[in-house]
Design an enzyme around this catalytic site. Structure first.
Site, mmCIF file in Angstrom:
data_model
loop_
_atom_site.group_PDB
_atom_site.id
_atom_site.type_symbol
_atom_site.label_atom_id
_atom_site.label_comp_id
_atom_site.label_asym_id
_atom_site.label_seq_id
_atom_site.Cartn_x
_atom_site.Cartn_y
_atom_site.Cartn_z
ATOM 1 N N GLU A 1 38.048 41.214 44.710
ATOM 2 C CA GLU A 1 38.277 40.666 43.589
ATOM 3 C C GLU A 1 37.260 41.066 42.457
ATOM 4 O O GLU A 1 37.353 41.172 41.158
ATOM 5 C CB GLU A 1 38.376 39.162 43.550
ATOM 6 C CG GLU A 1 38.555 38.484 42.345
ATOM 7 C CD GLU A 1 38.756 36.875 42.417
ATOM 8 O OE1 GLU A 1 38.834 36.370 41.326
ATOM 9 O OE2 GLU A 1 38.339 36.298 43.554
ATOM 10 N N ASP A 2 35.870 41.004 42.843
ATOM 11 C CA ASP A 2 34.760 40.800 41.999
ATOM 12 C C ASP A 2 34.026 42.516 41.884
ATOM 13 O O ASP A 2 33.196 42.621 41.187
ATOM 14 C CB ASP A 2 33.715 39.909 42.382
ATOM 15 C CG ASP A 2 34.355 38.682 41.862
ATOM 16 O OD1 ASP A 2 35.325 38.526 41.056
ATOM 17 O OD2 ASP A 2 33.999 37.546 42.529
#
Length: 714
Positions: free
Chosen positions: A77-78
């Site tokens: 996600e990051d």
């Protein structure tokens, strides 16, 4: 930072000898490099978060795959890391765990409320494939809550805290992870109601500082009592969290001083037999608080929790709660589902600990709206339990306040759908009967029975409510569609125009419906009028001046009488009251009455008698339908007729009235005394009857009574 990792790895290897040390180190290094120079809201390197999550998972005694996922859970996600890259380096199992946790955060919906509901829905789907996804998510949420004070927005802190209280804490409880649940709730409570938490914490501090005894002294006295009965055990004590005290004060509606379990003591012994032996020793030594004993060993909680609970006036006259359990029970009480890895038990989805998860998945199948799904699952998770038995002796756990219908759906959806009656402890009872602990429940079913819309008013479980709503929604749509088609067809007949499915498809496209059934349903609901459909279907249709109500009714009745084989009235045969049609309470129409319908937007058709005052004052003739009963009646159909009566006030008058009605096969469903004087009573009675002829027969019988002054339909 390396020291923290080394401690984690040593602890993990001690708990799980099969740990792949190299893979754990690779995950640690991979995650630290992937997050690079990213920072948290606290200003710390972002990698402190995945490390903390992995430490929590290690403390929960999870397997090394879960701990590795803790390191990697934010990388997709990051960072620039892909699913395929994780799959290649760490294998498909870990990749799918990381992907499951990642998907819960990748939601971009309009409202926060919908986002929360959809988040929860996705969470249920994710954890259904691997329960470890939920445990990792709970560890992630716990660390985020521990560092929530770094967020500057008070509104955001409250929103996250509310989500934690509504979703993650109840899920932790259902997983049996009490320690984690208590911490989540207490941190969330500190942001949602800081004044109350501070007040309770101050009272707890004052209580302990000014007590004539210490926790250690109470433990010593309990151990002395056990030794006198030749028992050895581990005893420890704890104080409840401010939130758990607040919740009990709210739930039980009692004051702080009335609580008997602010201090709870755990006694851990070697066997189940010793649990009951220890209980006997303590009950022999101390005064027992009535109503405080609970045996969760013979009837475990749905999350697998087992212990004996008892309340005592203990050492130094202190009111305390005692929990007695074995070592294995204690581990499960502390770590919940996570403890099953330690004991190497069969961790299949068929175990009893998964009954609640199967229930959530069943609700998910019945519900398409995320917010409705969340409403149903809150019902499943937030209520205390009652335990009932099937005739074969199988134990069914339900929320407190559950009814026989909830029980039927808990056994099997098909049993709930076809329930017609119930025997509770051998006695025939209403389906809405609230069940008590220990009840034996026998559901009577019939293949011809279907869920009733009225059931939704009294069921309390999410599974029952979602199943009933789904059935009602589908049946209601069919009812609206059939009614709408009849309305449109009659409108075409009224204009002497040809009705064709092809023409209706063109109208459906105009109103942007995918199918003509959707158009018919919209007409049945009153969203579109027949006049609007005609304007699109017939290019030469003249809108003109709308006729008055009187002209409209006269025209319809005249056309009906002239052309019997082409009756303009719409039959309500097959339409169930409460679905597409409902009988108005102002005039209480009965079969045999001349009836008309008023189409209410989004609600279907309200049926009135033609001489009802509501009809006489109604101005929108487009929404007026000429209705007929058709062969509506079946032998079991009952309708409510309303009577107004005045009778002489003397002893036994009311009994005489009700006896006559009963002998005429009527049933009083409601009675209201509108006026009472020394000589007369004025009543309004609602009576179940079959038709106009039936109610007229009752009226005639009542008029023969010497006590009757006046009686007639309202």
């Amino acid at each position: 930072m390396n020291r923290q990792f080394d401690d984690l790895l040593e602890k993990l290897k001690a708990q799980d000898p099969s740990t792949n040390e190299k893979l754990v180190r690779d995950a640690y290094d991979f995650s630290m490099k992937a997050h690079g120079s990213q920072l948290r809201a606290s200003g710390d390197p972002y990698f402190t978060h995945p490390l903390a999550v992995s430490q929590i998972l290690t403390d929960l005694r999870m397997d090394h795959q879960s701990v590795i996922t803790g390191f990697l859970h934010d990388t997709i996600e990051d960072t620039l890391v892909s699913f395929e890259e994780i799959k290649e380096r760490f294998g498909p199992d870990i990749a799918h765990l990381v992907d499951g946790v990642t998907k819960l955060s990748q939601l971009e919906l309009q409202s926060e409320h919908t986002k929360q509901a959809e988040n929860f829905r996705k969470l249920v789907l994710a954890m259904s494939s691997d329960i470890r996804v939920l445990i990792i998510k709970l560890a992630d949420r716990l660390h985020n809550m521990r560092t929530l004070h770094y967020i500057t927005s008070d509104e955001k802190k409250r929103r996250i805290s509310r989500e934690t209280m509504d979703i993650y804490a109840p899920l932790a409880e259902r997983m049996g992870m009490k320690k984690l649940k208590d911490e989540l709730e207490d941190i969330a409570f500190s942001y949602l109601n800081p004044e109350a938490r501070e007040s309770l914490q101050s009272r707890l501090n004052f209580l302990y500082e000014n007590a004539d005894y210490t926790v250690e002294a109470i433990i010593e006295d309990i151990m002395r009592a056990l030794k006198e009965h030749h028992m050895t055990a581990v005893v420890n004590g704890r104080q409840k969290t401010p939130y758990s005290i607040w919740h009990k004060m709210q739930h039980k509606r009692i004051a702080f001083e009335q609580l008997s379990d602010i201090m709870a003591f755990r006694i851990v012994v070697n066997s189940i037999a010793e649990c009951y032996q220890a209980l006997g020793a303590l009950h022999n030594q101390y005064l027992v608080l009535p109503g405080r004993f609970k045996d969760y060993i013979s009837t475990p909680k749905p999350n697998g929790y087992q212990s004996l609970h008892t309340g005592l006036i203990g050492p130094f006259n202190s009111r305390i709660e005692i929990q007695i359990r074995t070592k294995e029970m204690h581990s499960i009480a502390e770590y919940g589902i996570a403890a099953h890895w330690q004991y190497k038990q069969d961790f299949s989805h068929d175990g009893k600990q998964y009954a609640w998860l199967r229930g959530l998945l069943d609700i998910l199948e019945q519900t398409t709206n995320p917010e409705e799904f969340m409403e149903h699952t809150r019902l499943e998770m937030f209520q205390d339990q009652v335990f009932c038995f099937t005739p074969k002796g199988d134990l069914i756990s339900l929320p407190r306040g559950a009814t026989s219908i909830d029980f039927a759906y808990a056994v099997h959806s098909a049993i709930g759908d076809h329930a017609t009656a119930v025997k509770i402890n051998g006695r025939l009872m209403p389906l809405r009967t609230v069940l008590n602990n220990g009840d034996q429940v026998d559901i009577v079913t019939s293949k011809t029975q279907n869920p009733s819309p009225t059931w939704e008013r009294f069921v309390v479980t999410g599974k029952a409510r979602s199943r009933i709503r789904k059935f009602v929604r589908l049946l209601q749509r069919d009812q609206f569609s059939n009614l709408g088609k009849s309305i449109v067809q009659k409108a075409f007949n009224h204009e002497n125009a040809e009705f064709t499915e092809k023409g209706m498809e063109r109208v459906a496209r105009h109103f942007k419906y995918q199918h003509i059934d959707d158009l018919y349903a919209a007409v049945g609901q009153g969203i579109h009028t027949p006049r609007e459909v005609l304007q699109i279907a017939l290019p030469d249709f003249k809108t003109g001046q709308k006729p008055s109500l009187e002209e409209e009714l006269t025209k319809k009745k005249l056309q009906s009488s002239i052309n019997k084989d082409k009756d303009s009235s719409i039959s309500i045969k097959g339409l169930i009251s409460g679905m597409a049609v409902h009988f108005s309470g102002c005039c209480h129409p009965l079969p045999g009455d001349k009836i008309v319908g008023i189409v209410k937007t989004g609600k279907g058709v309200a049926i009135h008698t033609t001489d009802c005052d509501v009809v006489k004052t109604f101005k929108e003739t487009d929404r007026l339908l000429d209705l007929s009963w058709g062969d509506y009646l079946t032998p079991d159909d009952k309708f409510v007729g309303r009577l107004k009566a005045t009778f002489i006030n003397k002893q036994g008058s009311l009994a005489t009235f009700s006896t006559v009605i009963s002998k005429q096969n009527g049933n009083i469903v409601n009675l209201k005394i509108t006026n009472r004087t020394l000589h007369f009573w004025d009543l309004i009675l609602d009576v179940e009857v079959k038709n106009v002829e039936h109610i007229n027969s009752i009226i005639a019988s009542l008029r023969t009574l010497p006590i009757t002054n006046f009686i007639d339909r309202m």
